[in-house]
Design an enzyme around this catalytic site. Structure first.
Site, PDB file in Angstrom:
ATOM      1  N   PHE A 260       1.629   1.292   2.037  1.00  0.00           N
ATOM      2  CA  PHE A 260       2.580   1.236   2.383  1.00  0.00           C
ATOM      3  C   PHE A 260       2.419   1.221   4.052  1.00  0.00           C
ATOM      4  O   PHE A 260       3.600   1.706   5.044  1.00  0.00           O
ATOM      5  CB  PHE A 260       3.031   3.642   2.565  1.00  0.00           C
ATOM      6  CG  PHE A 260       3.844   3.493   1.044  1.00  0.00           C
ATOM      7  CD1 PHE A 260       4.500   2.972   0.501  1.00  0.00           C
ATOM      8  CD2 PHE A 260       3.151   4.628   0.925  1.00  0.00           C
ATOM      9  CE1 PHE A 260       4.802   2.759  -0.603  1.00  0.00           C
ATOM     10  CE2 PHE A 260       4.231   5.443  -0.291  1.00  0.00           C
ATOM     11  CZ  PHE A 260       4.812   4.246  -1.033  1.00  0.00           C
ATOM     12  N   GLY A 261       1.223   0.883   4.767  1.00  0.00           N
ATOM     13  CA  GLY A 261       1.228   1.220   6.297  1.00  0.00           C
ATOM     14  C   GLY A 261      -0.368   0.195   6.525  1.00  0.00           C
ATOM     15  O   GLY A 261      -0.845   0.364   5.442  1.00  0.00           O
TER      16      GLY A 261
ATOM     17  N   ASP B 153      -2.307  11.865  -4.988  1.00  0.00           N
ATOM     18  CA  ASP B 153      -2.627  10.361  -4.897  1.00  0.00           C
ATOM     19  C   ASP B 153      -4.072  11.089  -4.166  1.00  0.00           C
ATOM     20  O   ASP B 153      -4.699  10.724  -3.522  1.00  0.00           O
ATOM     21  CB  ASP B 153      -2.239   9.298  -4.420  1.00  0.00           C
ATOM     22  CG  ASP B 153      -2.661   8.657  -4.227  1.00  0.00           C
ATOM     23  OD1 ASP B 153      -3.370   8.114  -5.141  1.00  0.00           O
ATOM     24  OD2 ASP B 153      -2.244   7.835  -3.273  1.00  0.00           O
TER      25      ASP B 153
ATOM     26  N   VAL C 143      -3.891   1.497   8.967  1.00  0.00           N
ATOM     27  CA  VAL C 143      -4.138   2.373  10.276  1.00  0.00           C
ATOM     28  C   VAL C 143      -4.987   1.662  11.270  1.00  0.00           C
ATOM     29  O   VAL C 143      -5.923   1.186  11.034  1.00  0.00           O
ATOM     30  CB  VAL C 143      -4.711   3.934   9.331  1.00  0.00           C
ATOM     31  CG1 VAL C 143      -5.583   5.110  10.074  1.00  0.00           C
ATOM     32  CG2 VAL C 143      -3.994   4.318   8.085  1.00  0.00           C
TER      33      VAL C 143
ATOM     34  N   LYS D  75      -1.147   5.909  11.777  1.00  0.00           N
ATOM     35  CA  LYS D  75      -0.399   5.220  10.553  1.00  0.00           C
ATOM     36  C   LYS D  75       0.536   4.253  10.829  1.00  0.00           C
ATOM     37  O   LYS D  75       1.659   4.746  11.306  1.00  0.00           O
ATOM     38  CB  LYS D  75      -0.813   5.929   9.736  1.00  0.00           C
ATOM     39  CG  LYS D  75      -0.081   5.998   8.515  1.00  0.00           C
ATOM     40  CD  LYS D  75       0.049   6.596   7.382  1.00  0.00           C
ATOM     41  CE  LYS D  75       0.565   5.939   5.704  1.00  0.00           C
ATOM     42  NZ  LYS D  75       0.316   6.859   4.407  1.00  0.00           N
TER      43      LYS D  75
ATOM     44  N   SER E 125      -5.788   0.196   5.309  1.00  0.00           N
ATOM     45  CA  SER E 125      -4.871  -0.365   5.195  1.00  0.00           C
ATOM     46  C   SER E 125      -4.738   0.118   3.731  1.00  0.00           C
ATOM     47  O   SER E 125      -5.839   0.740   3.039  1.00  0.00           O
ATOM     48  CB  SER E 125      -4.432  -1.981   5.358  1.00  0.00           C
ATOM     49  OG  SER E 125      -5.290  -2.519   4.184  1.00  0.00           O
ATOM     50  N   GLY E 126      -3.178   0.263   3.572  1.00  0.00           N
ATOM     51  CA  GLY E 126      -2.401   0.629   1.794  1.00  0.00           C
ATOM     52  C   GLY E 126      -1.463   0.457   1.696  1.00  0.00           C
ATOM     53  O   GLY E 126      -1.280  -0.539   1.671  1.00  0.00           O
TER      54      GLY E 126
END
Length: 893
Positions: free
Chosen positions: A577-578, A697, A580, A595, A574-575
């Site tokens: 913006f969403g 990134d 996985v 994602k 997870s990050g």
């Protein structure tokens, strides 16, 4: 512990080896006051060694070797006055050795090898332990001199001080007549003076001596002839990598049981004595990198037990003796860099055991290469470059199906490329340059999927260059000097091919082109229809590759089913913006990564569009492969957006560099390959994808590894498309602000400058330093101005070994080539992560320099003395086996 130990009469605790026991030593053991033996060796026990064990006043043996204990040896252990055996080898113990240990007068065995102890050993070390028989402090970080009190250890049978940082002279061994094993290797002993080897004289009285290792030190002086008077039981004699001069004594044949003779990398001279041929038990002969002259003695053919022969880098001359063909157990023959002449004896090609390598390069060998080479079906490497060999390349070489490396460059071979080489599908390195070969480059080379280096330069090849397989990458092939070649990929800079096609071919080709054009138009019409339908139905807004992935027109329901309704069991990351999820498309059995965008974040939709824009237009083997995108609504009518990727079996790079659960580790080759993969992806994005693209990134979590451990750069949510004005010129102030991830984000982004390709280069530099130090840039040691960049920069180049990731396990096995390569890697990382963008390397130069380091490592393995002679073959590990068996016998293993 995972299971309780076995108790015998309450006087001993034995835990059989290889039980994989875990946990700490139970403190309850200290209640068994009658214990005399504690044996816990070869398990996975952790924690500190309890100081309370010192209360077991009757304890005679404490064996905890080959575990994962850390901390120090308790000072209280000096109270165990009945202790006879202390076995703590192969752990993670550290600190100083308590001096009280050396006051236990009954102790006979002290084995603390392969830990992280440091400091000095007391000069009076042996004075209070007169019964000591086995003393091993090898593979630690001890400094100073070997204690002079060793001279009084008349009962000593095994002394191992190897792989430390001891300096000075070796004390007298006059009283050590019971020695069986003496290991002094890999220190800084000696001063390159004439009397450095004087300590060897009294070893002639050690009648049971089997192993003498003084290699990798600073010993000078002349090799004494009295070494031939050592014990006839001597099996391993190794004085490699010193400054010893003189000759091999002609009486060397008195050492009738010698199995390993290693004298490489010294200043020895004269001829190799004929009497070497009388050492019938010899398994390894290593005299490389000296100044030996004369012929290779034909008597070497009497050594039928030989496994390896290293005679490279001398001044040997004459013909290779055909008697070597009698060495039917030979695995490796290394004779390169001499002045040998004449043909290669056919008898060598009859040694079916020859599997590791045949190194005959840089001599003056002549004549044809015999077709009998076909007998070497299991041979892995052939190096014959820089000789005077002639004739055609024999077709029989195609029978050497295990070949990984074939180098025939700089000879006089002629004729066409043998079609029989099509069977060598395991080749990784093929060099046929600087010969007189002609004809076409065969298409079958396109299918050699393991081929990493192809050099066909300076021959007379002609015709069209293939374009598939290795020929897709112009950096891996060398073709210059062939004036009749044409075509190939544009990077090669060759002229287009012009040729007359056979009658009827042009008409057939026109028909194919018309059909292809019709199909393309039909597919384009279909694509337009799909786009119109998708907009109308609002279920799939973007199909990134409609021609390739028409079957992957996925809806929310398809993805929910594939991921078991996006269950937590399928969550793989997870990050911001969403999240996985791993999923499986049942209808086609395809494993995918989904994602799902967190649309409650305002930037998520922007990230989705940015990632779609990038992945729709770029294709590269080191970028993640997007299969499709889905935009619609979920079961509750909420907006739903997701990207579907090819699943990467080995997860992300961060979890390999910093594992938290299952043990993982990457070796130096894997790390270097991953670094080259990432740099290649950046080079493509910056210079070969049309509009320059900045990732913004780059970090280990955004680098995914497939089943072959090939790296793929992913997560383009912060990507920036650049105009030509700012592509390479950072420093313009903009509204960008700080983007990316702390630690990897270049400093100029924090000042509000626009994104640039040099910003990605900075992130890559930090990534490279992290990969080879094992330290994240946000590690808690990086405070008060210290950064990962400065941490590495301040120790280069002299102390590079101190900062290498311990998981690489290079400290004990590093040679000067490996150290040079590590220095180069760190220097590349330092240059990339310079504070000033103008001082950073171009990513294309990074790819080139890292590839050069990779080739140097491969060349080092192929051309130098292969491996450590005491660990690469059954016979040459005899000394280790003997030491371990002696140790275990004494310790009751």
């Amino acid at each position: 512990m995972a299971s309780a130990p076995r108790f015998l009469l309450k006087s001993a605790v034995y835990v059989d080896y290889n039980n994989n026991l875990e946990g700490e030593i139970p403190l309850e053991l200290t209640n068994l006051m009658k214990l005399t033996v504690i044996s816990l060796g070869t398990n996975n026990l952790t924690g500190n060694i309890p100081s309370s064990l010192a209360n077991l006043s009757l304890l005679e043996q404490f064996i905890a070797s080959e575990n994962k204990f850390h901390g120090v040896i308790p000072e209280s252990f000096g109270n165990l006055m009945n202790l006879r055996t202390l076995g703590l080898a192969l752990n993670q113990l550290s600190g100083l050795i308590p001096s009280s240990i050396f006051n236990i007068s009954l102790i006979q065995t002290i084995d603390i090898g392969t830990n992280d102890f440091h400091g000095f050993l007391p000069m009076s070390l042996v004075d209070s332990v007169p019964m000591i028989k086995f003393l091993s402090v090898s593979s630690n970080q001890f400094i100073g001199s070997i204690p002079t009190s060793i001279s009084n250890a008349s009962n000593l049978e095994l002394l191992q001080t190897d792989r430390n940082n001891f300096t000075g002279n070796v004390p007298s061994l006059e009283k050590l007549n019971k020695l069986v094993v003496l290991g002094l290797s890999n220190n800084h002993l000696g001063s390159r003076k004439a009397d450095d080897l004087s300590f060897l004289f009294h070893l002639t009285n050690a009648t049971n001596l089997t192993t003498l290792l003084i290699n990798d030190n600073n010993f000078g002086g002349e090799l004494p002839e009295y070494i031939a008077n050592f014990s006839k039981k001597l099996e391993n004699l190794n004085f490699r990598r010193n400054q010893i001069h003189g000759k091999i004594p002609s009486d060397i044949d008195f050492l009738v049981n010698l199995k390993v003779l290693t004298a490489s990398e010294n200043l020895l001279s004269g001829e190799i004595p004929l009497t070497v041929g009388k050492l019938k038990n010899l398994g390894s002969l290593a005299l490389a990198i000296n100044n030996f002259v004369g012929n290779i003695p034909s008597s070497i053919g009497n050594l039928t037990n030989l496994i390896t022969i290293y005679l490279q880098n001398n001044q040997l001359q004459g013909m290779i003796p055909s008697t070597i063909g009698n060495c039917k157990n030979l695995l490796l023959l290394v004779l390169n860099h001499n002045n040998l002449t004449g043909p290669i004896p056919r008898q060598i090609f009859e040694i079916s055991s020859l599997t590791q390598g045949l190194f005959l390069s840089f001599n003056r060998l002549n004549g044809p290469l015999a077709d009998e080479v076909s007998n070497l079906k299991q041979l892995g490497m052939i190096f014959l470059e820089h000789n005077l060999l002639s004739g055609e390349i024999p077709t029989g070489i195609g029978s050497c199906v295990s070949l990984v490396t074939l180098s025939l460059s700089n000879n006089f071979f002629q004729g066409s490329f043998p079609s029989s080489l099509s069977s060598l599908r395991g080749l990784a390195f093929l060099d046929l340059s600087y010969n007189n070969l002609s004809g076409r480059i065969p298409d079958f080379l396109e299918s050699f999927i393991l081929l990493q280096w192809l050099n066909l330069s300076y021959n007379d090849f002609e015709g069209m260059v293939p374009i598939e397989g290795i020929f897709k990458n112009g950096t891996l092939i060398i073709l210059q000097g062939n004036k009749k070649l044409c075509g190939g990929i544009s990077d090669l800079g060759l002229l287009p091919c012009e040729f007359e096609e056979p009658k009827g071919v042009n008409e057939k080709r026109r028909t194919i082109l018309l059909v292809s054009a019709f199909i393309s138009a039909l597919l384009l019409l279909l694509a337009c229809l799909l786009v119109w339908l998708s907009r109308k139905r609002s279920t799939i807004s973007t199909i990134l590759s409609p021609f390739e992935n028409e079957m992957l027109r996925l809806t929310y329901h398809n993805l929910a089913k594939a991921t078991n309704k996006f269950s937590s069991e399928n969550l793989i990351g997870s990050g911001g913006f969403g999240s996985v999820y791993k999923g499986v498309l049942d209808q086609i059995g395809l494993v995918i990564a989904v994602k799902v965008l967190n649309l409650t974040r305002r930037e998520a939709s922007k990230s989705f569009l940015a990632e779609c824009k990038v992945l729709r237009n770029v294709r590269h083997r080191n970028l993640v492969k997007v299969l499709t995108a889905c935009s619609g609504v979920d079961n509750q009518g909420n907006d739903f957006k997701a990207l579907v990727y090819e699943f990467m079996d080995n997860g992300n790079l961060h979890d390999w560099l910093h594992p938290t659960h299952s043990p993982k580790n990457l070796n130096i080759d894997q790390r270097l390959n991953i670094a080259i993969d990432v740099a290649s992806a950046l080079e493509y994005l910056h210079y070969h994808s049309g509009t320059p693209i900045v990732h913004c990134d780059l970090k280990p979590r955004n680098i995914l590894l497939d089943k072959e451990m090939t790296a793929h750069v992913g997560d383009f949510g912060l990507v920036k498309f650049l105009t030509s004005e700012i592509s390479h010129s950072p420093g313009q102030t903009g509204s960008l602000g700080a983007i990316g991830t702390i630690g990897y984000c270049p400093p100029e982004y924090g000042l509000g400058t626009d994104a640039s390709t040099s910003g990605d280069v900075y992130s890559f530099g930090i990534l490279l330093l992290e990969m080879f130090t094992g330290k994240v840039p946000t590690h808690n040691i990086f405070i008060e101005g210290l950064s990962l960049h400065k941490f590495v920069e301040r120790v280069l180049p002299e102390q590079v070994i101190q900062i290498i990731d311990p998981n690489l396990q290079l400290r004990e096995n590093a040679n000067h080539i490996l150290i040079e390569c590590m220095i180069q890697i760190f220097e590349i990382g330092i240059s990339c992560s310079s504070e000033s963008p103008q001082d950073r390397l171009n990513i294309g130069d990074v790819v080139s320099q890292l590839s050069s380091v990779k080739r140097k490592l491969q060349d080092n393995r192929s051309r130098q003395e292969i491996g450590d002679i005491a660990s690469t073959s059954q016979e040459t590990s005899r000394c280790t086996t003997l030491m371990n068996s002696n140790r275990r016998l004494e310790l009751g293993w």
